[in-house]
Scaffold this motif. Structure first.
Motif, PDB file in Angstrom:
ATOM      1  N   LEU A 283     -15.001 -32.714  24.970  1.00  0.00           N
ATOM      2  CA  LEU A 283     -13.786 -32.124  25.268  1.00  0.00           C
ATOM      3  C   LEU A 283     -14.240 -30.445  25.270  1.00  0.00           C
ATOM      4  O   LEU A 283     -13.340 -29.759  25.912  1.00  0.00           O
ATOM      5  N   ALA A 284     -15.307 -30.287  24.697  1.00  0.00           N
ATOM      6  CA  ALA A 284     -15.697 -28.600  24.717  1.00  0.00           C
ATOM      7  C   ALA A 284     -15.667 -28.301  26.137  1.00  0.00           C
ATOM      8  O   ALA A 284     -15.261 -27.262  26.321  1.00  0.00           O
TER       9      ALA A 284
ATOM     10  N   LEU B 170      -0.642 -23.348  25.691  1.00  0.00           N
ATOM     11  CA  LEU B 170      -0.254 -24.373  26.154  1.00  0.00           C
ATOM     12  C   LEU B 170      -1.261 -25.370  26.807  1.00  0.00           C
ATOM     13  O   LEU B 170      -1.299 -26.714  26.789  1.00  0.00           O
ATOM     14  N   GLN B 171      -2.232 -24.799  27.476  1.00  0.00           N
ATOM     15  CA  GLN B 171      -3.494 -25.560  27.684  1.00  0.00           C
ATOM     16  C   GLN B 171      -4.089 -26.148  26.680  1.00  0.00           C
ATOM     17  O   GLN B 171      -4.518 -27.435  26.913  1.00  0.00           O
TER      18      GLN B 171
ATOM     19  N   LEU C  94      -5.657 -31.211  23.663  1.00  0.00           N
ATOM     20  CA  LEU C  94      -5.267 -31.952  22.304  1.00  0.00           C
ATOM     21  C   LEU C  94      -4.713 -33.298  22.499  1.00  0.00           C
ATOM     22  O   LEU C  94      -5.248 -34.344  21.933  1.00  0.00           O
ATOM     23  N   MET C  95      -3.754 -33.102  23.153  1.00  0.00           N
ATOM     24  CA  MET C  95      -2.923 -34.416  23.325  1.00  0.00           C
ATOM     25  C   MET C  95      -3.582 -35.481  24.373  1.00  0.00           C
ATOM     26  O   MET C  95      -3.818 -36.794  23.994  1.00  0.00           O
ATOM     27  N   LEU C  96      -4.279 -34.878  25.215  1.00  0.00           N
ATOM     28  CA  LEU C  96      -5.506 -35.875  26.152  1.00  0.00           C
ATOM     29  C   LEU C  96      -6.496 -36.302  25.325  1.00  0.00           C
ATOM     30  O   LEU C  96      -7.024 -37.626  25.465  1.00  0.00           O
ATOM     31  N   GLY C  97      -7.049 -35.591  24.312  1.00  0.00           N
ATOM     32  CA  GLY C  97      -8.034 -35.906  23.528  1.00  0.00           C
ATOM     33  C   GLY C  97      -7.520 -37.101  22.705  1.00  0.00           C
ATOM     34  O   GLY C  97      -8.161 -38.160  22.253  1.00  0.00           O
TER      35      GLY C  97
ATOM     36  N   ALA D 252     -11.016 -31.288  16.755  1.00  0.00           N
ATOM     37  CA  ALA D 252     -10.983 -31.375  18.384  1.00  0.00           C
ATOM     38  C   ALA D 252     -10.172 -30.034  18.619  1.00  0.00           C
ATOM     39  O   ALA D 252     -10.224 -29.467  19.479  1.00  0.00           O
ATOM     40  N   ALA D 253      -9.197 -29.644  17.635  1.00  0.00           N
ATOM     41  CA  ALA D 253      -8.279 -28.557  17.904  1.00  0.00           C
ATOM     42  C   ALA D 253      -9.041 -27.183  17.990  1.00  0.00           C
ATOM     43  O   ALA D 253      -9.106 -26.401  18.842  1.00  0.00           O
TER      44      ALA D 253
END
Length: 224
Positions: A46-47, A88-89, A94-97, A134-135
């Motif tokens: 995710l990073a 927004l991005q 985060l939702m994708l993660g 993740a956030a």
């Protein structure tokens, strides 16, 4: 801010497509056997996704020529504009993660750590800790990439700097040297039933650095 208009600019279909493709492929090829490994497998990826995804947050305005119009606005307005886009991005990633976390269970069906080790924290708590890590990870690496992209007026510069730092910190050597203060402290944490929260030190470092880069954004935009 017109949310619908901003959505079309910062979340075009090609970016949404490659981000989803990235997460799905990750869930298919990155093997996990126990549930606590899902967060370990997902967070570092995710990073880099955030670094690539957010590198053009402002530079796309430069390449498209819209920055000439933006310069007519006060620096404060331009700063808020960039921060809102980053938020927004970040929320999208985060939702994708979170979705990717669930896909690991769907595709690979790992053994539940809470069942294997009596006294360990539950699966819901593990998921919450993952979302917390993740956030912070998304916010830090996205901000880092955007900052250097603005500095050099090139999104590839932001991605390149992020990649170098990622390689340096996402390693066993960095973990031995920095321990719980490493940027990837969550991925290298001592599982120990999931109750050791010393990895939050590393996320505190990420948060402080992220706030520092955000504080420097007005001056950076003023020069660019």
């Amino acid at each position: 801010m017109n949310i619908k208009k901003e959505h079309k600019i910062i979340l075009p279909l090609y970016k949404i497509a490659y981000a989803i493709f990235f997460i799905v492929i990750l869930c298919l090829i990155r093997g996990v056997s126990i549930s606590y490994e899902v967060g370990i497998a997902t967070e570092p990826m995710l990073a880099m996704l955030a670094a690539a995804f957010c590198s053009d947050t402002y530079t796309q305005e430069i390449t498209s020529g819209r920055s000439e119009v933006l310069r007519l606005f006060p620096v404060k307005n331009r700063t808020c504009f960039v921060i809102k886009r980053m938020i927004l991005q970040g929320l999208f990633l985060l939702m994708l993660g979170a979705a990717g976390y669930g896909l690991f269970f769907l595709f690979q069906k790992p053994l539940l750590f809470s069942v294997m080790q009596p006294g360990a924290i539950g699966e819901a708590a593990q998921f919450f800790l993952f979302l917390t890590a993740a956030a912070v990870t998304i916010a830090f690496w996205g901000t880092l990439s955007n900052t250097f992209a603005c500095l050099f007026r090139n999104p590839w510069a932001g991605i390149g700097v992020s990649l170098i730092l990622w390689l340096l910190t996402n390693s066993g050597s960095a973990n031995r040297l920095l321990g719980s203060w490493n940027l990837f402290s969550y991925s290298f944490r001592d599982i120990n039933g999931g109750r050791d929260l010393s990895w939050l030190c590393g996320k505190a470092v990420c948060t402080v650095l992220c706030l520092a880069m955000t504080a420097a954004l007005p001056r950076l935009l003023k020069k660019r």
